[in-house]
Structure formats: structure tokens, C-alpha cells
Design a protein around this motif. Structure first.
Motif, PDB file in Angstrom:
ATOM      1  N   ARG A 471       0.814  -1.433  -0.069  1.00 33.38           N
ATOM      2  CA  ARG A 471       0.069   0.079   0.067  1.00 33.38           C
ATOM      3  C   ARG A 471       1.017   1.258   0.057  1.00 33.38           C
ATOM      4  NH1 ARG A 471      -1.573   3.551   3.611  1.00 33.38           N
ATOM      5  NH2 ARG A 471      -0.629   2.466   5.407  1.00 33.38           N
ATOM      6  N   MET A 472       1.966   1.244   0.733  1.00 33.11           N
ATOM      7  CA  MET A 472       2.902   2.177   0.792  1.00 33.11           C
ATOM      8  C   MET A 472       3.761   2.601  -0.633  1.00 33.11           C
ATOM      9  SD  MET A 472       4.249   2.132   4.580  1.00 33.11           S
ATOM     10  CE  MET A 472       3.329   1.856   6.130  1.00 33.11           C
ATOM     11  N   GLY A 473       3.892   1.494  -1.231  1.00 27.70           N
ATOM     12  CA  GLY A 473       4.602   1.536  -2.481  1.00 27.70           C
ATOM     13  C   GLY A 473       5.930   1.315  -2.266  1.00 27.70           C
ATOM     14  N   LEU A 474       6.335   0.554  -1.132  1.00 33.14           N
ATOM     15  CA  LEU A 474       7.703   0.012  -0.984  1.00 33.14           C
ATOM     16  C   LEU A 474       8.181  -1.212  -1.883  1.00 33.14           C
ATOM     17  CD1 LEU A 474       7.691   0.266   3.068  1.00 33.14           C
ATOM     18  CD2 LEU A 474       8.718   1.895   1.557  1.00 33.14           C
ATOM     19  N   VAL A 475       6.900  -1.946  -2.091  1.00 33.55           N
ATOM     20  CA  VAL A 475       7.124  -2.995  -3.136  1.00 33.55           C
ATOM     21  C   VAL A 475       6.146  -2.859  -4.231  1.00 33.55           C
ATOM     22  CG1 VAL A 475       8.174  -4.781  -1.542  1.00 33.55           C
ATOM     23  CG2 VAL A 475       5.597  -4.433  -1.878  1.00 33.55           C
ATOM     24  N   ASP A 476       6.291  -3.566  -5.300  1.00 28.00           N
ATOM     25  CA  ASP A 476       5.282  -3.377  -6.681  1.00 28.00           C
ATOM     26  C   ASP A 476       4.792  -4.731  -6.692  1.00 28.00           C
ATOM     27  OD1 ASP A 476       6.808  -4.717  -9.025  1.00 28.00           O
ATOM     28  OD2 ASP A 476       8.395  -3.432  -7.916  1.00 28.00           O
ATOM     29  N   LEU A 477       3.397  -4.704  -7.244  1.00 27.38           N
ATOM     30  CA  LEU A 477       2.718  -5.838  -7.292  1.00 27.38           C
ATOM     31  C   LEU A 477       3.595  -7.091  -8.436  1.00 27.38           C
ATOM     32  CD1 LEU A 477       0.106  -7.290  -6.589  1.00 27.38           C
ATOM     33  CD2 LEU A 477      -0.956  -6.203  -8.863  1.00 27.38           C
ATOM     34  N   GLU A 478       3.846  -6.246  -9.287  1.00 26.93           N
ATOM     35  CA  GLU A 478       4.535  -7.416 -10.471  1.00 26.93           C
ATOM     36  C   GLU A 478       5.698  -8.173  -9.699  1.00 26.93           C
ATOM     37  OE1 GLU A 478       3.868  -4.075 -10.749  1.00 26.93           O
ATOM     38  OE2 GLU A 478       2.312  -4.018 -12.280  1.00 26.93           O
ATOM     39  N   THR A 479       6.371  -7.594  -8.894  1.00 30.12           N
ATOM     40  CA  THR A 479       7.422  -8.228  -8.268  1.00 30.12           C
ATOM     41  C   THR A 479       7.040  -9.481  -7.008  1.00 30.12           C
ATOM     42  OG1 THR A 479       9.037  -6.266  -8.448  1.00 30.12           O
ATOM     43  CG2 THR A 479       9.623  -8.099  -6.734  1.00 30.12           C
ATOM     44  N   ILE A 480       6.140  -9.175  -6.315  1.00 26.05           N
ATOM     45  CA  ILE A 480       5.652  -9.767  -5.307  1.00 26.05           C
ATOM     46  C   ILE A 480       4.795 -10.891  -5.678  1.00 26.05           C
ATOM     47  CG2 ILE A 480       6.483  -7.962  -3.393  1.00 26.05           C
ATOM     48  CD1 ILE A 480       3.346  -7.681  -3.178  1.00 26.05           C
ATOM     49  N   ALA A 481       3.963 -10.532  -6.803  1.00 25.38           N
ATOM     50  CA  ALA A 481       3.157 -11.630  -7.495  1.00 25.38           C
ATOM     51  C   ALA A 481       3.534 -12.396  -8.486  1.00 25.38           C
ATOM     52  CB  ALA A 481       1.785 -10.758  -8.092  1.00 25.38           C
ATOM     53  N   ALA A 482       4.971 -12.212  -8.761  1.00 24.25           N
ATOM     54  CA  ALA A 482       5.528 -13.192  -9.700  1.00 24.25           C
ATOM     55  C   ALA A 482       5.671 -14.593  -9.469  1.00 24.25           C
ATOM     56  CB  ALA A 482       6.758 -12.841  -9.966  1.00 24.25           C
ATOM     57  N   ALA A 483       5.657 -15.517 -10.045  1.00 26.88           N
ATOM     58  CA  ALA A 483       5.799 -16.962  -9.717  1.00 26.88           C
ATOM     59  C   ALA A 483       6.721 -17.240  -8.614  1.00 26.88           C
ATOM     60  CB  ALA A 483       5.904 -17.751 -10.653  1.00 26.88           C
ATOM     61  N   SER A 484       7.943 -16.846  -8.703  1.00 33.67           N
ATOM     62  CA  SER A 484       9.212 -17.165  -7.710  1.00 33.67           C
ATOM     63  C   SER A 484       9.042 -16.486  -6.477  1.00 33.67           C
ATOM     64  CB  SER A 484      10.486 -16.417  -8.341  1.00 33.67           C
ATOM     65  OG  SER A 484      10.363 -15.180  -8.645  1.00 33.67           O
ATOM     66  N   SER A 485       8.094 -15.220  -6.230  1.00 33.37           N
ATOM     67  CA  SER A 485       8.232 -14.837  -5.224  1.00 33.37           C
ATOM     68  C   SER A 485       6.659 -14.822  -4.379  1.00 33.37           C
ATOM     69  CB  SER A 485       8.477 -13.109  -4.916  1.00 33.37           C
ATOM     70  OG  SER A 485       7.821 -12.588  -6.193  1.00 33.37           O
ATOM     71  N   PHE A 486       5.708 -15.249  -5.242  1.00 30.63           N
ATOM     72  CA  PHE A 486       4.372 -15.229  -4.496  1.00 30.63           C
ATOM     73  C   PHE A 486       4.281 -15.962  -3.510  1.00 30.63           C
ATOM     74  CE2 PHE A 486       0.300 -17.447  -4.771  1.00 30.63           C
ATOM     75  CZ  PHE A 486      -0.638 -16.625  -4.373  1.00 30.63           C
ATOM     76  N   PRO A 487       4.562 -17.385  -3.365  1.00 26.49           N
ATOM     77  CA  PRO A 487       4.386 -18.225  -2.260  1.00 26.49           C
ATOM     78  C   PRO A 487       4.649 -17.464  -0.925  1.00 26.49           C
ATOM     79  CG  PRO A 487       5.541 -19.261  -4.075  1.00 26.49           C
ATOM     80  CD  PRO A 487       5.575 -18.109  -4.473  1.00 26.49           C
ATOM     81  N   ARG A 488       5.849 -16.822  -0.714  1.00 24.99           N
ATOM     82  CA  ARG A 488       5.952 -16.189   0.517  1.00 24.99           C
ATOM     83  C   ARG A 488       5.173 -14.885   0.835  1.00 24.99           C
ATOM     84  NH1 ARG A 488      12.381 -15.186   0.872  1.00 24.99           N
ATOM     85  NH2 ARG A 488      12.056 -15.000  -1.519  1.00 24.99           N
ATOM     86  N   TRP A 489       4.562 -14.282  -0.222  1.00 26.02           N
ATOM     87  CA  TRP A 489       3.988 -12.931  -0.291  1.00 26.02           C
ATOM     88  C   TRP A 489       2.534 -13.162  -0.198  1.00 26.02           C
ATOM     89  CZ3 TRP A 489       5.529  -8.043   0.747  1.00 26.02           C
ATOM     90  CH2 TRP A 489       7.033  -7.758   0.606  1.00 26.02           C
ATOM     91  N   ARG A 490       2.071 -14.526  -0.161  1.00 27.58           N
ATOM     92  CA  ARG A 490       0.545 -14.683  -0.898  1.00 27.58           C
ATOM     93  C   ARG A 490      -0.138 -14.098   0.145  1.00 27.58           C
ATOM     94  NH1 ARG A 490       0.312 -21.220  -0.020  1.00 27.58           N
ATOM     95  NH2 ARG A 490       2.135 -21.451   1.485  1.00 27.58           N
ATOM     96  N   TYR A 491      -0.005 -14.280   1.545  1.00 23.64           N
ATOM     97  CA  TYR A 491      -1.024 -13.945   2.431  1.00 23.64           C
ATOM     98  C   TYR A 491      -0.995 -12.179   2.585  1.00 23.64           C
ATOM     99  CZ  TYR A 491      -2.163 -18.519   4.134  1.00 23.64           C
ATOM    100  OH  TYR A 491      -2.842 -19.842   4.081  1.00 23.64           O
ATOM    101  N   ALA A 492       0.163 -11.887   2.294  1.00 31.08           N
ATOM    102  CA  ALA A 492       0.287 -10.452   2.267  1.00 31.08           C
ATOM    103  C   ALA A 492      -0.688  -9.825   1.078  1.00 31.08           C
ATOM    104  CB  ALA A 492       1.891  -9.910   1.984  1.00 31.08           C
ATOM    105  N   LEU A 493      -0.396 -10.354  -0.007  1.00 32.55           N
ATOM    106  CA  LEU A 493      -1.372 -10.065  -1.083  1.00 32.55           C
ATOM    107  C   LEU A 493      -2.986 -10.036  -0.472  1.00 32.55           C
ATOM    108  CD1 LEU A 493       0.593 -11.547  -3.984  1.00 32.55           C
ATOM    109  CD2 LEU A 493      -0.146  -9.387  -3.856  1.00 32.55           C
ATOM    110  N   ALA A 494      -3.249 -11.234  -0.079  1.00 31.82           N
ATOM    111  CA  ALA A 494      -4.595 -11.605   0.216  1.00 31.82           C
ATOM    112  C   ALA A 494      -5.081 -10.731   1.300  1.00 31.82           C
ATOM    113  CB  ALA A 494      -4.938 -13.038   1.228  1.00 31.82           C
ATOM    114  N   PHE A 495      -4.297 -10.148   2.046  1.00 24.16           N
ATOM    115  CA  PHE A 495      -4.705  -9.182   3.277  1.00 24.16           C
ATOM    116  C   PHE A 495      -4.760  -7.692   2.568  1.00 24.16           C
ATOM    117  CE2 PHE A 495      -2.337 -11.407   6.731  1.00 24.16           C
ATOM    118  CZ  PHE A 495      -3.179 -12.383   6.972  1.00 24.16           C
TER     119      PHE A 495
END
Length: 927
Positions: A471-495
Motif C-alpha cells: 500500500r505504501m509503495g515499498l514494493v510493487d505488485l509485479e515483483t511480489i506476485a511473480a511465480a518465484s516470490s508469490f508463495p512467500r507473499w501470498r497472505y500479504a496479497l490476500a490481506f
């Protein structure tokens, strides 16, 4: 192990130190064996330093002899220079591994300066060991043993074996207590914690069972109680170790702390190899990348064979597929059990008027039960979804504090979450910031610090502040939703999605669907209520219009005056976003022409929508109003009627179901695209050609005359071009317009006069019951080898053509390249043996590239069970499982089938797609 030797000046006798370095290092490093990295004094291994690229001689010398890949050299240097002592830098395993992972952060100049410091230390140590005869006589003089031990302890590096057994046991007890307290502190008032702790310790819930010498993985969603189950299993082992000196003190290892090999981590914790029964927990595999989690599980499987008295229990959330024989699913608690825990945390019963279906669901796991109690204690509304409750836990903790936190502290919490979720190594105090900043974080109660490492008290907090970072723009959606990083970020995206306002929710979800549709599907399963739109009565026109107006992220749909068209555009937007993310696969799942989605037609009445897709009409306009509720099937295709979805994520659930249905159809018909030169295309070509060629024939003809076939296809193409949709029905098979178009295009590439079957008929004259009996053993072996080879190539082509964006998340594809070894056996008793048994082992091929033709080595063996059993046992100890596919597979050899390789390739693909959530009920797609 290499021996480094230096002779005493006084006695002339050698002083030998056993260290894991090549023997050639003796002459250079003498008796100085401290790690070259400043501040580290661990055991030593070797790293080869080249002139700038940090190429490894071997990662660690003591495994050089069994290194699968062999040494890697700097091509600019000769072999002698690569092996030379002047090009070796002594490092401990963890730092050698670290430099190997991120070589760009360690320039050659830095490594050479470390080497100079290490050589200087070696020289100082060398001088300190040159003692005179008089000094030697002093050494053997009477001495005070306690004083000697004290002095030795002051200079010798610490080893866990230096502690007494009771000290080690007591330390483990304190660590276990500290882990529970750190988890409870943010959620349970201080005066209620002793009662909750006592209840948890005295829990009568059955303990997890892990047989000696085996690996098990606890699998459950966030907050299901995986770590608590693991703590109880570990705690029981602590009690056993207290009364049994032959049992090692059990180990509890967070996955993020295992920075090198699991074997080394265990040896470092114990101070050596385990000498007896030892139970090991690997907690939170989700805290490391999928490849790292797979590596740890693979090492655990090897380790329990190396040390048969060791058993390993790991914890993971769904998404790291585990073989069924190793998986232990966390079962939901009875609601009454959760109510008991909530009562202890709250100090009172949950008021009866607050009990409802949602409340009962929240009481089925420990974290949500404690979260519900915390909400009641804070005076908050308890009519919340599970996702909303978890997302708001952090804000409840902060609101309960008597003082407010500054904005920079909130931002630091988000930055810490980014650091933790973005790397697999622990985050240290010193690397994060100044001591005052760190203390402000720990003062929140959300962060725990042990003077070296910073972690959140609960995994849910790091995921929540990960969503805040987005939400603050410290990370971008394209990076954290990518196949390699999504497993660790999935609940963050859900929240992030579940806590956003309506228009922002839609905007986030459109971006998520475009970047990674598989991630969008997972988030839907986690936060959306799939049953919300299943009521009988349809919504009013006013409710539909209000929903679209509130949630439209662009605000453009309100321009369209006709509600039926507006409703169709609203649903079409979700499907279009998912199709954009699907890339090449979209053509197989939704009707396209020239890369564009065809026109839709809609009719809306009494809250129910009729949706029809055009067969070939393209926009504009993208949606038109149908002239009637039940249109004829002239220009329309796939006409369906349904209640218009008005739940928060209803349009996405609708699009997901539609696309999954089409994916299942494409897999069932085996029509996913592959290169035209693929063997899978060859098998489909013959299958369709035989259907057309023999459609009106009185007897089946295997050899196809291409001229006659082309004439027939030309006639059929006329019908295809003159009709909206054409189909032909045969015995057990049908073809349609798309099949004939594909066949006509494929025939253009064919030379010669005849088309032969892709696989030969049997070479034996027999009256046997089964088709495989017509094949000789020699031909059976030849065909089996070719089928497996072509199936592996075809599987790779299917993934790279249809799933290029997230192929590495698929189980078998992530293992490629592989080499195949296997056994075949022809049954002796043929009464019920309709096929030939085959077992194959898929092993990494370090010398090959993904695109290389795979190596397949099969052997025909007698029909004796012990041969197969021996093959399995020999390979089970070294099997490397990735994300769902087992390296050892039993395969039915489909001799006599036209599409043998296609069937096997699709079987692998179906397992992989089910593993990442793309397919749900996939069992009917395997044959």
C-alpha cells in the motif's frame, strides 16, 4: 579431510590439525584455521577465488569427492592455477555458500584482502607454535588442571558439546517456553498468559507421529496451529531425552536459519553428528523460497538414511506439495475446543448472542480463536471473515498500547516485513538500522529481537505489514506476485486485497490476475465466499447497478445506459484480465480471432443473466444486447444462464470457473498447442487423419493415402467455412471445426504419398487377449524407451507453449533436465494383466540443458516382485522431490495406442496443474 601439519621447533614432532581443506593448503596456511570472513571463527572449508567472477573450485572441499556437478573453473586460468594454493580462500561452509549465492556482493578485491589478512593470521599462529626446548620442558611440568581448562576455554571456539547435558536440556526447555510466550504476548493479556500456557502444555490432543528414520510434513493454512503441533512433538522428545542418555536433545530449527546444509545445521547445533535417537523440527518452510524448501526436504530424506536414528518433522502451508506418504494435514479444531481457549484468553465465556456460523468457523484454529478473544477484549465487532480477522490482528495489538506509534515506526515495520519476506536469511539488528530504531520496533510487541535477529512475533504480522508495504509503495505488485516470490507473499496479497476499499480491491485484483492468474485463483480461494451467490432469488436491477458503480475501478461502465450490456462488460473485464495473464494459453480457453476476445451477447431479467459468446464476431462493440433471453445457436456459442454475481469477488469466481472448465476440456481432448514439429502434434495428426480417412470406409485402414486424405479434408473444410459450427461423430470419438482447421494446416507440412502410424504394430503373431502380447520383448523395450523420451519432450513443449509465465512453479518442469532410468516387466500370468508394468526414476541431469533430448535408459526384467522392490529401495534414499512430482513413478506402458507419448505427457501436466491449484477435480483427466 585434509591434514595441515607444522613441526615443533623444540621436539621436531609434527603438530597436526584436522581441517576440511585440500592437502595442498598445508604449505600455505600452516596452523591458522579461522574463516577468512572478518568476525567469523567457524570451521573451515574452501572457496576458489578467480580474478573477478568468484567461480568455485568446489563449494566445500569435504564434499568435493561426491559433488554431483564436479568442480567449476575460471576458464581464463589454467587447471594448475585453479587448483593452486594461491587461488584458494579458506571459508566456513555458511559463508562459502553465501558468497556462492550472491557473488556480486563480494568483489574479487574484497576476497583477496581477506586472504591477505588470513595469511597474516597464519604467520602469527606459526610464530606462536615455535617453542624452545626450555618452553617445552615447562609444558610437561606440574600444572593446575582447573586453571588449564579455564585458559583453554577462553581461547578455544565454542562447541555445543562443551555444555553439560543438563545445561543443554534446560536451555532447550527455556527456548520452547520463550517461543510460546512470544506468540502469546501480542494477543493475550499478561494476567491470562499463565492459564493459556498451562492449558496448551496440558493439551490432550493426539501427538503427531513420525516414525524413526522418516520425514513428515505438517501442512495447514496460516494460523492452523502447525508450529504448536511441532512444539508438542518436540517437547515430548525433550521429556524422553531427560530420562534417556542415549537420546539426543531434540532440535527446533526455523527454516530461515538453515543457511547452508541441513546436515551441517544439525551437526552445529549438536556439536557433532547425532550419536543416538534424535528428533528434528524444521519450522516454517514458507519462510524460504520454494526451491530452498524443496532442497531442505530433499536433504531431510537423505539425512534420515545417513543417520537412521533421526526423524524429521517440517511445517508448511498448502502450496508446497508433499508426497501423500509424508503429508500430515492439520485438522480443524472442534468449535468447543477453540471456545475453551478463547475463554482462557478472555477470562470469560463468549457471549451467547455472538455465536453464529462465522464465530464457530473462527474457533476451529488456535490463532483465530485467540484473535476472536482479542477482538472481544478490545471491544471490536466479531462478525468478521477469517481473512479480515487475521489482517486486523496487528492493528489491534497497536491500538491496545497506551501510546501511539510514530509514522516512521509504522514504515519501519513495513520495511522489516519486506526484508523478511524478500530474503531467505535472517534479518540482523545491525543490518536493519540503529539501536533506537530497533528498540522502537520491539516496543510495539509485534517484533521479537534476540540481540542478533529481528522477527515478527507471529507470521501473520509479517504478512500484514507486507500488505502495508504494498500500500505504501515499498514494493510493487509485479515483483511480489511473480511465480518465484508469490508463495512467500501470498497472505500479504490476500490481506492487501481483503482490507482495501472496493474500487482499490478491484484495481489490485485486475493487476494480480494480469501478472499471475494462478496467484489470483489462490487469493480467491482464501478470501472469497464461493457460496455467497448461490441464493435462489436473483438481485434487483438497482442492486446490480449499485454494485458495478461502487466497484468499477475505472468509472467507465456507468456511461453505458443499458444495464444488460453494463453487466456483461463487468463480467467480461474479469475474464479479459485473467486471459491477459494466461498469455498463449488464452487462445485455448476462450474463443479468439486474431488475438482478440470475440463479441459477447447478454440478456438480463429478474437478476438472471443470459451470456452468449459469438462464434467468430469480433468487437466493436465488445458486448451487445441479445434480442431474446434464449437465443438460437446460429451465430452464438456456449450460451449459458446464471444468477448475476453480486458478492464482493463474484465476477472473478465466475471467470475462474469458466476458464477452469475450458482448461479441463482442452486437456481432456488433448488439444493444447505444441510446435507443429512436436511428436505430440504427430500423434494428433494421425489420430485425426485416421478418423477422417476411415469415416465412411467399411474397414479400418492404418496406412493413409495423403492425396485421398487431402481431398476429403478439402470437402470437410467447405462445410466448416459454410457453417457456424460443424461436428462429426464416430465410434467413441468426435471432431469439430477447430480439429479440421488444425488438420488442414498440419497437412501442408507433410511430404510423400502416405501417412504411417506414429508407433508400429506388434511383431508377434499371437492369439493373446491383450495388445501388448503382440510385441516381442525387444520391440517392447525399444518402444518404451521412445515413448518416455517423446513424452518428456512433449511435456516440456506443453509447458513452454501454454504456461511460460509460471512454468518453474510446475513440479516436473522445475526438475528438468532429467535423465531416466527404469525397469519393465512382462507379466507371466496374463489373465488380468492388461498392460506392461514400468517404473522410472527421474534424476537431475547436471550435464544437460532443458532443451536437450533426455537420456532414457530402460531395462527389461523378469516378472519378479523383488526386482522392482530393490530398484525402489536403492533410489528412495537419494530421491529428490520438488513440488509435487515424485522422482519414482509407476507408469502403465500403453503399447498399441496411437497417442502413447501424448497420454503420458498430459498425465504429468495434469498432476502439476492440480498441484498449483489450476485444476481441482482432475482425476477424470488422467487417462
Amino acid at each position: 579431510m585434509g591434514a595441515v601439519t607444522k613441526r615443533s621447533v623444540a621436539s621436531g614432532k609434527p603438530i597436526e590439525h584436522r581441517v576440511p581443506t585440500p592437502g595442498t593448503v598445508r604449505q600455505l596456511y600452516g596452523t591458522a584455521f579461522a574463516c577468512a570472513k572478518p568476525g567469523c571463527s567457524a570451521e573451515l572449508y574452501t572457496l576458489n577465488v578467480d580474478t573477478g567472477q568468484h567461480v568455485l573450485n568446489s563449494r566445500v572441499a569435504h564434499i568435493h569427492a561426491r559433488s554431483e556437478g564436479g568442480p567449476r573453473w575460471d576458464p581464463a586460468m589454467s587447471e594448475a592455477d585453479n587448483r593452486g594454493v594461491g587461488n584458494l580462500l579458506l571459508l566456513c561452509l555458511s559463508h562459502a555458500w553465501e558468497i556462492d549465492q550472491v557473488p556480486d556482493e563480494y568483489p574479487a578485491e574484497m576476497l583477496r584482502s581477506w586472504k591477505q589478512d588470513q595469511l597474516a593470521a597464519s604467520e602469527r599462529a606459526h610464530r606462536s607454535w615455535q617453542i624452545s626446548d626450555e618452553e617445552a620442558r615447562e609444558v610437561v611440568a606440574p600444572f593446575d588442571l582447573d586453571a588449564v581448562i579455564e585458559k583453554i576455554s577462553a581461547v578455544v571456539p565454542f562447541n555445543p558439546r562443551m555444555r553439560s547435558r543438563i545445561e543443554t536440556w534446560q536451555l532447550a526447555i527455556r527456548r520452547g517456553h520463550a517461543m510460546r510466550v512470544s506468540r502469546l504476548t501480542p494477543l493475550v493479556p499478561m494476567e491470562r498468559r499463565p492459564a493459556v500456557l498451562a492449558w496448551m502444555v496440558a493439551s490432550q490432543e493426539p501427538l503427531v507421529e513420525v516414525p524413526v528414520g522418516q520425514v513428515r510434513v505438517l501442512v495447514g493454512r496460516l494460523g492452523a496451529g502447525k508450529s504448536e503441533h511441532a512444539l508438542r512433538w518436540w517437547g515430548q522428545a525433550l521429556q524422553v531425552a531427560a530420562n534417556d542418555p542415549d537420546t539426543e536433545i531434540p532440535l527446533f530449527l526455523p527454516a530461515r536459519h538453515i543457511t547452508a546444509s541441513l546436515e551441517l545445521a544439525i551437526a552445529n547445533e549438536l556439536g557433532g553428528d547425532p550419536s543416538g535417537r534424535c528428533q528434528v523440527v524444521i519450522d516454517d518452510l514458507d519462510s524460504v523460497p520454494l526451491q530452498e524448501a524443496a532442497r531442505l526436504l530433499a536433504e531431510a530424506r537423505q539425512l534420515v538414511h545417513t543417520w537412521p536414528e533421526v526423524s524429521v518433522l517440517a511445517t508448511a502451508r498448502p502450496g508446497i506439495p508433499v508426497p501423500d506418504e509424508e503429508k500430515i494435514l492439520i485438522q480443524p479444531w472442534p468449535a468447543q475446543r477453540g471456545a475453551e481457549l478463547a475463554r482462557l484468553a478472555l477470562g470469560d465465556d463468549i457471549p451467547r448472542q455472538l455465536w453464529n456460523t462465522e464465530t464457530a468457523d473462527l474457533l476451529t484454529s488456535p490463532l483465530t480463536a485467540l484473535g476472536l478473544a482479542a477482538r472481544l477484549h478490545a471491544g471490536r465487532d466479531v462478525e468478521v471473515s477469517r481473512a479480515q480477522l487475521l489482517a486486523e490482528l496487528a492493528t489491534m495489538v497497536i491500538d491496545a498500547k497506551s501510546h501511539e506509534f510514530a509514522d516512521d515506526t509504522w514504515q519501519d515495520l513495513a520495511r522489516l516485513a519486506v526484508r523478511i519476506l524478500g530474503q531467505s536469511q535472517p534479518v540482523t539488528w545491525a543490518s536493519f538500522g540503529s539501536l533506537p530504531r530497533v528498540r522502537r520496533l520491539t516496543a510495539t510487541g509485534l517484533v521479537v529481537g534476540d540481540h542478533t535477529e529481528l522477527t515478527f512475533a507471529l507470521p501473520v504480522f509479517e504478512q500484514y505489514f507486507g500488505s502495508e508495504a504494498l500500500r505504501m509503495g515499498l514494493v510493487d505488485l509485479e515483483t511480489i506476485a511473480a511465480a518465484s516470490s508469490f508463495p512467500r507473499w501470498r497472505y500479504a496479497l490476500a490481506f492487501a486485497v481483503s482490507t482495501a476499499i472496493e474500487q482499490s480491491q478491484e484495481r489490485l485484483f485486475v493487476g494480480l490476475a494480469t501478472v499471475n492468474p494462478a496467484a489470483a485463483f489462490w487469493v480467491l480461494d482464501e478470501i472469497a465466499d464461493a457460496g455467497a451467490d448461490r441464493t435462489h432469488d436473483g438481485p434487483s436491477d438497482e442492486a446490480i447497478a449499485a454494485l458495478i458503480s461502487r466497484r468499477d475501478p475505472t468509472g467507465e461502465l456507468t456511461v453505458e445506459p443499458d444495464l444488460a450490456i453494463r453487466a456483461g462488460q463487468w463480467l467480461r473485464g474479469a475474464e479479459q484480465a485473467l486471459l491477459t495473464g494466461l498469455g498463449p494459453l488464452a487462445e485455448s480457453l476462450a474463443r479468439h480471432r486474431d488475438g482478440r476476445l470475440v463479441q459477447w451477447g447478454t440478456w438480463l431479467q429478474n437478476g438472471y443473466l443470459t451470456l452468449a459468446r459469438s462464434r467468430d464476431q469480433l468487437p466493436p462493440p465488445d458486448v451487445v444486447k441479445l434480442p431474446e433471453m434464449f437465443p438460437s445457436l446460429g451465430r452464438w456459442h456456449r450460451v449459458e444462464g446464471f444468477r448475476f454475481p453480486t458478492s464482493d469477488f463474484g465476477r472473478w469466481l465466475r471467470a475462474q470457473a469458466a476458464l477452469q472448465e475450458q482448461l479441463q476440456n482442452a486437456i481432456r481432448r488433448r488439444t493444447l498447442p505444441v510446435p507443429r514439429t512436436s511428436w505430440l502434434a504427430r500423434e494428433r495428426l494421425y489420430l485425426l487423419a485416421e478418423f477422417v480417412y476411415n469415416f465412411s470406409a467399411t474397414r479400418r485402414r492404418r496406412t493413409i493415402d495423403l492425396a485421398e486424405l487431402r481431398d476429403t479434408v478439402t470437402e470437410w473444410m467447405e462445410r466448416v467455412n459454410q457453417s457456424v459450427w460443424a461436428t462429426w461423430q464416430g465410434t467413441g470419438r468426435s471432431v469439430d471445426s477447430d480439429d479440421i482447421r488444425w488438420l488442414a494446416a498440419q497437412l501442408v507440412m507433410e511430404d510423400g504419398d502416405r501417412l504411417l502410424p506414429p508407433w508400429p504394430e506388434g511383431d508377434q503373431s499371437t492369439t493373446g487377449r491383450w495388445s501388448w502380447q503382440t510385441y516381442s520383448p525387444e520391440l517392447t523395450l525399444t518402444l518404451a524407451t521412445d515413448i518416455v523420451r517423446q513424452a518428456l519432450i512433449g511435456y516440456r513443449q506443453l509447458v513452454e507453449t501454454s504456461f511460460p509465465a509460471f512454468g518453474d512453479a510446475l513440479g516436473l518442469y522445475s526438475m528438468l533436465p532429467v535423465r531416466v532410468e527404469g525397469l519393465l516387466r512382462r507379466p507371466v500370468n496374463t489373465e488380468n494383466a492388461y498392460t506392461i508394468d514400468m517404473i522410472v526414476s527421474l534424476d537431475p541431469d547436471r550435464d544437460a540443458q532443458r532443451s536437450d533430448v533426455p537420456s532414457v535408459d530402460l531395462r527389461l526384467v523378469p516378472d519378479e516382485g523383488h526386482v522392482f522392490w530393490t530398484f525402489i529401495q536403492e533410489r528412495r534414499s537419494t530421491a529428490r522431490t520438488t513440488f509435487g512430482q515424485s522422482p519414482l513413478q509407476n507408469v502403465d506402458l500403453p503399447l498399441g495406442h496411437t497417442c502413447s507419448a501424448t497420454s503420458l505427457a498430459y498425465r504429468w501436466l495434469v498432476y502439476d496443474l492440480a498441484g498449483v491449484g489450476w485444476l481441482k477435480d482432475h482425476h477424470g483427466l488422467l487417462d
